[in-house]
Structures are given as structure tokens and as C-alpha cells.
Design an enzyme around this catalytic site. Sequence first.
Site, PDB file in Angstrom:
ATOM      1  CG  ASP A  53       9.381  17.736 -11.182  1.00  0.00           C
ATOM      2  OD1 ASP A  53       9.476  16.923 -11.916  1.00  0.00           O
ATOM      3  OD2 ASP A  53       9.170  17.554  -9.970  1.00  0.00           O
ATOM      4  CG  HIS A  54      13.160  16.035 -12.845  1.00  0.00           C
ATOM      5  ND1 HIS A  54      14.191  15.902 -11.805  1.00  0.00           N
ATOM      6  CD2 HIS A  54      12.319  15.242 -12.242  1.00  0.00           C
ATOM      7  CE1 HIS A  54      13.780  15.529 -10.552  1.00  0.00           C
ATOM      8  NE2 HIS A  54      12.565  15.062 -10.860  1.00  0.00           N
ATOM      9  CB  ILE A  55      16.373  20.438 -16.932  1.00  0.00           C
ATOM     10  CG1 ILE A  55      15.921  21.651 -16.598  1.00  0.00           C
ATOM     11  CG2 ILE A  55      17.537  20.594 -18.239  1.00  0.00           C
ATOM     12  CD1 ILE A  55      16.777  22.674 -16.079  1.00  0.00           C
TER      13      ILE A  55
END
Length: 167
Positions: free
Chosen positions: A65-67
Site C-alpha cells: 500500500d505504498h509507492i
Amino acid sequence: MSWYRKKFGLKNVDTTFYMGGKGVISRDLVAKKYVFIGANCIIPPKVTIGKYTMFAANVSILGGDHIFNNPERPIIFSGRPDMPETNIGEDVWIGANACIMAGIEIGNGAIIAAGSIVTKSIKPYSIYGGNPAKLIRMRFNEEEMELHQKMLQKTNIDINFTKNKKH
């Protein structure tokens, strides 16, 4: 449990769903019959849990859930992609403090040992443990797997088993 369903806005959980205490649970959780979620569990969006599945305390589903691959921005400012779907099968037992990476599938009848870090999908009826989680052994032999799968397909399972009943 109706209070928990209202408090967390859980519209996609069966009336037999049970929580053993506070946790962080996404409103879109889909939980089938007799799902138990222990205290302090973290369940993000896009999670489906099959019937008769148990999560012990402190189980987390997270990640994805993180770029993090934008060289022109710190991770905190890079945004988030869509959360991948996570599917937990029927009659799964996940031990305390286990961490499940988002976007994987755990097959029917699987067991995840306490404290395990699950980084890949788990085949049905397997027992996994460790960091990263590895196959320990199969839960059932082929004949027992078929018998168990037939039992799971029944629509009405008698939950009034007698104490120490032998089969």
C-alpha cells in the site's frame, strides 16, 4: 456482535461473525459464517475471509500500500496504489502475531503458525510457519482432504459437537 458490526460499519459480515476485542478493520471486510477475529487484528480493505476461519490475537494483513519506487519523492509523499485483494479460505487458522502480506491467497484448511510472516500464497490444507513462512507439513492426507472438503460444502454443519467426540 451487532454492536461491533455497527461500530465498524461491517455490512458484509455474517451474523455469526465474532470479534474477540478491539482491532482495526476495514468496513468492506467480507466475512462468512462463524469467522472469529481475535483482539488487536489489523485488516485492510479488500479482504475476504471464508467460513469457520479463526484469526488469533494481533494478526495483521498489510503491505502493498505504498509507492516506493519514485526517485523524485520521499515514500511518505509518493501516494498509494490500489490495495490488492486478499482471500483467506474456509476453515483456516492463523496463529497469534502472524503477518500476512496483502494480495495473497490462503487456501481452505490451511494453518499459519503463530509469529509467521506470510509472503506468498498458501496451498489448501498446508501448515506454514516461520519468517518467511515455509511449508512444515500437510494437515491431511489426500483421503482426509476430500472428506474435509465435502464437510465444508455442506450448507448446515451441526455446531453442537459433543465434547471430545471421536469421528
